[in-house]
Design a protein around this motif. Structure first.
Motif, PDB file in Angstrom:
ATOM      1  N   LEU A 167      -2.005  19.508  67.230  1.00 17.61           N
ATOM      2  CA  LEU A 167      -0.659  20.152  67.408  1.00 17.61           C
ATOM      3  C   LEU A 167       0.516  19.377  66.541  1.00 17.61           C
ATOM      4  O   LEU A 167       0.994  19.893  65.593  1.00 17.61           O
ATOM      5  N   PHE A 168       0.502  18.031  66.842  1.00 22.84           N
ATOM      6  CA  PHE A 168       1.451  17.201  66.328  1.00 22.84           C
ATOM      7  C   PHE A 168       1.190  17.281  64.566  1.00 22.84           C
ATOM      8  O   PHE A 168       2.225  17.267  64.106  1.00 22.84           O
ATOM      9  N   TYR A 169      -0.145  16.819  64.345  1.00 31.40           N
ATOM     10  CA  TYR A 169      -0.221  16.738  62.874  1.00 31.40           C
ATOM     11  C   TYR A 169      -0.198  17.932  62.252  1.00 31.40           C
ATOM     12  O   TYR A 169       0.418  17.973  60.940  1.00 31.40           O
ATOM     13  N   GLY A 170      -0.703  19.092  62.666  1.00 33.35           N
ATOM     14  CA  GLY A 170      -0.680  20.555  62.328  1.00 33.35           C
ATOM     15  C   GLY A 170       0.762  21.039  62.028  1.00 33.35           C
ATOM     16  O   GLY A 170       0.845  21.665  60.897  1.00 33.35           O
ATOM     17  N   GLY A 171       1.596  20.640  62.803  1.00 35.54           N
ATOM     18  CA  GLY A 171       2.876  21.163  62.368  1.00 35.54           C
ATOM     19  C   GLY A 171       3.722  20.679  61.326  1.00 35.54           C
ATOM     20  O   GLY A 171       4.743  20.896  60.806  1.00 35.54           O
ATOM     21  N   LEU A 172       3.142  19.234  61.020  1.00 35.55           N
ATOM     22  CA  LEU A 172       3.878  18.397  60.076  1.00 35.55           C
ATOM     23  C   LEU A 172       3.369  18.817  58.805  1.00 35.55           C
ATOM     24  O   LEU A 172       3.994  18.284  57.551  1.00 35.55           O
TER      25      LEU A 172
ATOM     26  N   VAL B 148      -5.989  20.978  59.326  1.00 38.40           N
ATOM     27  CA  VAL B 148      -5.831  19.837  60.205  1.00 38.40           C
ATOM     28  C   VAL B 148      -6.464  20.083  61.662  1.00 38.40           C
ATOM     29  O   VAL B 148      -6.980  19.171  62.255  1.00 38.40           O
ATOM     30  N   PHE B 149      -6.316  21.166  62.135  1.00 36.21           N
ATOM     31  CA  PHE B 149      -7.263  21.442  63.296  1.00 36.21           C
ATOM     32  C   PHE B 149      -8.570  21.307  63.195  1.00 36.21           C
ATOM     33  O   PHE B 149      -9.341  20.807  64.234  1.00 36.21           O
ATOM     34  N   MET B 150      -9.110  21.645  62.074  1.00 31.48           N
ATOM     35  CA  MET B 150     -10.613  21.475  61.859  1.00 31.48           C
ATOM     36  C   MET B 150     -10.988  20.182  61.703  1.00 31.48           C
ATOM     37  O   MET B 150     -12.158  19.807  62.317  1.00 31.48           O
ATOM     38  N   HIS B 151     -10.340  19.354  61.154  1.00 30.76           N
ATOM     39  CA  HIS B 151     -10.375  18.000  61.035  1.00 30.76           C
ATOM     40  C   HIS B 151     -10.616  17.303  62.464  1.00 30.76           C
ATOM     41  O   HIS B 151     -11.210  16.594  62.772  1.00 30.76           O
TER      42      HIS B 151
ATOM     43  N   ILE C 287      -6.368   8.774  61.725  1.00 36.30           N
ATOM     44  CA  ILE C 287      -6.512   8.502  60.225  1.00 36.30           C
ATOM     45  C   ILE C 287      -6.235   9.865  59.538  1.00 36.30           C
ATOM     46  O   ILE C 287      -6.023   9.869  58.568  1.00 36.30           O
ATOM     47  N   VAL C 288      -6.485  11.068  60.394  1.00 34.09           N
ATOM     48  CA  VAL C 288      -6.441  12.316  59.533  1.00 34.09           C
ATOM     49  C   VAL C 288      -5.171  12.404  59.143  1.00 34.09           C
ATOM     50  O   VAL C 288      -4.870  13.014  57.991  1.00 34.09           O
TER      51      VAL C 288
END
Length: 393
Positions: free
Chosen positions: A26-31, A40-43, A112-113
């Motif tokens: 969620l942190f990365y997905g929102g960015l 991003v969720f898939m990764h 790393i994603v």
């Protein structure tokens, strides 16, 4: 076996998995932009699944096998060979220790994603993450936590490196790998677009904060005062870094942003991670207060001065934070300067070299960067055949 220790580490294991799924996702997905959030969720999800199997098959044995080599643990514990429900590791069932460490092996390549979102091939993500965990992460775990060459009695004599929960093992390795990958990939075609959902970023960061209690508190491997202190200093550092990041933004730009404040949270958490078993609350306050400004300036340096598109600032936040916290252990007298700095250098050089070699190998096998059309359309629809938001449905 100690029942209290076992119960706490069961909870801590769940908390650390919660950091990746759903926290980091969620942190990365929102960015990222809306067209790439599902990728991003898939990764994150695919990495969690793949690392679990690989840690079971090989990674745990490489890190914690009973081999006498200072470089790796051998293969005697492949597929948990010889380990039953009654086998102990300290006061814990060894299968629980395996599971707890597995969650670390999940989140480290998942960090790393953030460096390669919005432009990387999915096959490359899986292949690189698999090889990197086995050839970089697992050996470094052995060096530091598995009785290897950087631990007590190794290269630095009786007093080896002090890294309580992963400043070197997790944050330095992931941060440097992220930086190298970002250099190889090059910048996104349009890196100026803002995060598509700052609210999602905050929710993910909050989940990471809660999960970090298991990350650092669980690394005591016991239900005792040491775990309570690790949990407490973790919280204080995160709170302090959040405030100093927001204050520094306010001084520099006139406004303090939500995304900035919660990024400060992660900077404070990364920085306290290696030191959380060795410092007291006042020292944690100092670490967090400095981290909020230090990591923000590192973001500015990497993004605006050096012009490297480490998209979600993995190196500036995790890499710099983890390295800073590792050094602060020596500053506060809890570790030897030679061991702390020497281990940072050895692991850093090893990570850079092996990561670079793995990138060349993986891109010879599968696509490193998607084509321009795929990047423009977005990875969600082009690669995974889905959209995150269907407004007309």
């Amino acid at each position: 076996m100690n029942g209290a220790d076992t119960a706490w580490i069961i909870v801590a294991t769940a908390l650390v998995l919660f950091m990746t799924l759903p926290g980091l996702a969620l942190f990365y997905g929102g960015l990222v932009r809306a067209r790439n959030v599902l990728s991003v969720f898939m990764h994150c999800y695919a990495i969690a699944c793949l690392m679990s199997i690989l840690w079971f098959a090989l990674g745990y044995s490489i890190a914690f096998g009973s081999g006498t080599s200072g470089f790796w643990g051998g293969l005697d514990k492949m597929f948990l060979s010889g380990i039953t429900a009654d086998t102990l590791s300290g006061t814990l069932p060894e299968v629980l220790f395996f599971a707890f460490q597995m969650t670390f092996a999940i989140i480290t390549p998942a960090l790393i994603v953030g460096a390669y979102v919005e432009r990387i091939g999915f096959g490359f993500v899986l292949l690189f993450s698999a090889l990197w965990m086995l050839l970089v992460y697992a050996p470094v775990v052995h060096w530091v936590w598995g009785g290897g060459m950087l631990a007590d009695g190794g290269l630095f004599g009786d007093t080896g490196v002090r890294d309580f929960a992963g400043g070197i093992v997790v944050h330095e390795t992931a941060g440097l790998a992220a930086l190298i990958l970002a250099i190889f990939l090059g910048a996104r075609r349009d890196p100026s677009k803002p995060p598509h959902n700052p609210g999602m970023v905050m929710i993910g960061a909050a989940m990471l904060w809660v999960g970090w209690f298991g990350f650092n508190g669980g690394s005591q491997l016991a239900a005792d005062g040491g775990a309570a202190m690790a949990l407490t200093v973790t919280h204080i550092s995160a709170a302090a870094a959040s405030l100093t990041w927001a204050l520094w933004e306010r001084i520099k730009f006139g406004k303090a942003s939500l995304v900035g404040m919660v990024t400060g949270t992660i900077a404070g958490l990364a920085s306290i991670t290696p030191a959380s078993g060795f410092v007291v609350p006042v020292e944690a306050l100092i670490i967090g207060s400095v981290a909020g400004i230090l990591c923000q300036e590192a973001v500015n340096l990497i993004r605006n001065k050096v012009k490297i598109d480490d998209t979600l600032d993995v190196f500036a936040v995790h890499g710099v934070g983890g390295i800073f916290g590792t050094i602060m252990i020596a500053v506060f007298g809890a570790g030897a300067w030679a061991a702390q700095l020497g281990s940072l250098a050895i692991v850093g050089i090893y990570t850079i070299i092996v990561t670079t070699v793995l990138i060349y190998i993986c891109k010879a096998i599968t696509t490193l960067r998607v084509d321009d059309e795929t990047e423009t359309t977005g990875l969600d629809l082009s690669v995974h055949g889905e959209r995150a938001y269907e407004f007309n449905s």
